[in-house]
Scaffold this active site. Structure first.
Site, PDB file in Angstrom:
ATOM      1  N   GLU A 147      44.461  24.598 174.056  1.00  0.00           N
ATOM      2  CA  GLU A 147      44.855  24.712 172.653  1.00  0.00           C
ATOM      3  C   GLU A 147      43.820  25.529 171.895  1.00  0.00           C
ATOM      4  O   GLU A 147      42.626  25.257 171.938  1.00  0.00           O
ATOM      5  CB  GLU A 147      45.019  23.346 172.001  1.00  0.00           C
ATOM      6  N   GLU A 153      37.445  22.779 164.191  1.00  0.00           N
ATOM      7  CA  GLU A 153      37.751  21.809 165.242  1.00  0.00           C
ATOM      8  C   GLU A 153      37.227  22.225 166.611  1.00  0.00           C
ATOM      9  O   GLU A 153      37.304  21.456 167.563  1.00  0.00           O
ATOM     10  CB  GLU A 153      39.263  21.554 165.295  1.00  0.00           C
ATOM     11  N   ASP A 180      49.312  26.931 168.532  1.00  0.00           N
ATOM     12  CA  ASP A 180      49.747  26.034 167.463  1.00  0.00           C
ATOM     13  C   ASP A 180      49.779  26.831 166.163  1.00  0.00           C
ATOM     14  O   ASP A 180      48.763  27.387 165.742  1.00  0.00           O
ATOM     15  CB  ASP A 180      48.748  24.876 167.379  1.00  0.00           C
ATOM     16  N   THR A 181      50.943  26.878 165.520  1.00  0.00           N
ATOM     17  CA  THR A 181      51.086  27.714 164.326  1.00  0.00           C
ATOM     18  C   THR A 181      50.176  27.269 163.184  1.00  0.00           C
ATOM     19  O   THR A 181      49.752  28.091 162.375  1.00  0.00           O
ATOM     20  CB  THR A 181      52.547  27.737 163.832  1.00  0.00           C
ATOM     21  N   PHE A 182      49.873  25.973 163.090  1.00  0.00           N
ATOM     22  CA  PHE A 182      48.955  25.504 162.051  1.00  0.00           C
ATOM     23  C   PHE A 182      47.596  26.166 162.198  1.00  0.00           C
ATOM     24  O   PHE A 182      47.020  26.682 161.230  1.00  0.00           O
ATOM     25  CB  PHE A 182      48.810  23.979 162.121  1.00  0.00           C
ATOM     26  N   HIS A 183      47.061  26.169 163.401  1.00  0.00           N
ATOM     27  CA  HIS A 183      45.751  26.770 163.651  1.00  0.00           C
ATOM     28  C   HIS A 183      45.824  28.298 163.591  1.00  0.00           C
ATOM     29  O   HIS A 183      44.908  28.948 163.053  1.00  0.00           O
ATOM     30  CB  HIS A 183      45.220  26.332 165.013  1.00  0.00           C
ATOM     31  N   HIS A 206      53.042  24.649 169.811  1.00  0.00           N
ATOM     32  CA  HIS A 206      53.159  23.657 168.749  1.00  0.00           C
ATOM     33  C   HIS A 206      53.659  24.346 167.479  1.00  0.00           C
ATOM     34  O   HIS A 206      53.098  25.375 167.081  1.00  0.00           O
ATOM     35  CB  HIS A 206      51.801  23.034 168.431  1.00  0.00           C
ATOM     36  N   ARG A 212      50.852  20.588 157.346  1.00  0.00           N
ATOM     37  CA  ARG A 212      51.205  19.565 158.340  1.00  0.00           C
ATOM     38  C   ARG A 212      52.476  18.786 158.004  1.00  0.00           C
ATOM     39  O   ARG A 212      52.821  17.850 158.718  1.00  0.00           O
ATOM     40  CB  ARG A 212      50.061  18.555 158.526  1.00  0.00           C
ATOM     41  N   GLU A 241      54.826  19.229 165.607  1.00  0.00           N
ATOM     42  CA  GLU A 241      53.686  18.361 165.344  1.00  0.00           C
ATOM     43  C   GLU A 241      53.485  18.247 163.843  1.00  0.00           C
ATOM     44  O   GLU A 241      53.462  19.250 163.130  1.00  0.00           O
ATOM     45  CB  GLU A 241      52.418  18.932 165.995  1.00  0.00           C
TER      46      GLU A 241
END
Length: 298
Positions: A147, A153, A180-183, A206, A212, A241
């Site tokens: 990830e 993070e 992951d699109t958020f990150h 993700h 979120r 997520e």
């Protein structure tokens, strides 16, 4: 049709049999194909029972995790790195024993903010240790999906391009990217271009909004994401997520700063996400078909 998954923390952060059963049933009822579970301790959870329930419900499973500080495989402390390798080996075994093939999450370094810049030595230690785990994972039929998370993070892998370089250094055929699109929304210059550049190295995806919460209510350009996934021919699992203070896993909530209550009705949230992703991917496929059409006047 896309293969869709959902993170179990949408339903519950607990690991009792009743809480897991509820998460499984709600996942099935909401129309998802896969449930993603954070690492479960076989000493606490009846793994044979869980594997049986997954099979009975026709649900695929993925396991995700983040290495702890005392299990950082990039550490110069040999005992800490050794502990990290053991943790990853146990996660591979859990994935296999549940009938899964995907282990994702922050596998290359400790999960959490680091006040120091990464070093080449830390990179090399991480690569060497993960390569050993990858060999054993291959025998178990499990892929390792790294990830790529934001700078708060992890200090090691923050962009898909960094992940590609890391995978190349491992020389392993069963190590892929977990994007992951958020990150990505924080770190990448362009989400769509990053996905296209990663292409066949993308092993797991993700989908999460910038805050979120409900998909489409934040700042992420999901049309570009879906277009890119179609363009690279991605046909593996796309997992939703989302986190809210409504459901709290203490460790993860502290590390990821889940302070706000972005939703209270997780059933409505999940159904909305499934529709949003399905429609987004279908729309992207239709656009791609229009672009490829060769029409001549009759």
């Amino acid at each position: 049709m896309s293969k869709l998954g959902i993170h179990s923390f949408v339903w519950s952060a607990g690991s009792s049999r009743n809480e897991i059963e509820t998460a499984l049933i709600r996942t099935k009822e909401a129309g998802f194909d896969l449930i993603e579970l954070s690492y479960l301790d076989p000493k606490v959870v009846d793994i044979p029972w869980l594997a049986r329930r997954l099979e009975e419900l026709g649900l695929a499973v993925a396991i995700s995790m983040g290495l702890p500080q005392d299990g950082d495989i990039s550490s110069a402390d040999a005992e800490i790195a050794k502990n990290g390798v053991a943790i990853l080996d146990r996660a591979v075994a859990l994935t296999r024993d549940l009938g899964g093939t995907k282990l994702g999450g922050i596998l290359s370094s400790a999960h959490g903010y680091s006040p120091q810049a990464p070093t080449r030595e830390a990179w090399d230690r991480s690569v060497a240790n993960l390569s050993k785990v990858a060999e054993r994972a291959k025998e178990a039929g499990v892929t390792l999906n790294l990830e790529i998370v934001n700078r708060f993070e992890s200090n090691l892998l923050n962009t898909a391009a960094q992940g590609i370089a890391y995978i190349r250094d491992t020389g392993a055929s069963n190590v892929f990217l977990h994007l992951d699109t958020f990150h990505m929304n924080i770190e990448e210059a362009d989400l769509g271009l990053a996905l296209r550049n990663a292409a066949d190295k993308v092993g797991y995806v993700h989908i999460g909004e910038s805050h979120r919460g409900y998909l489409g209510t934040g700042s992420i350009d999901f049309a570009a994401v879906f277009d890119a996934l179609v363009a690279i021919g991605y046909n593996d699992y796309i997992t939703f997520e989302s986190f809210s203070s409504e459901i709290v896993d203490r460790d993860l909530s502290l590390k990821t700063a889940i302070w706000r209550n972005l939703w209270t009705d997780n059933v409505d949230l999940a159904r909305h996400a499934r529709t949003f992703i399905s429609l987004g991917m279908e729309t992207a496929r239709r656009k791609a078909e229009l672009v490829r059409q060769e029409q001549r006047p009759s």
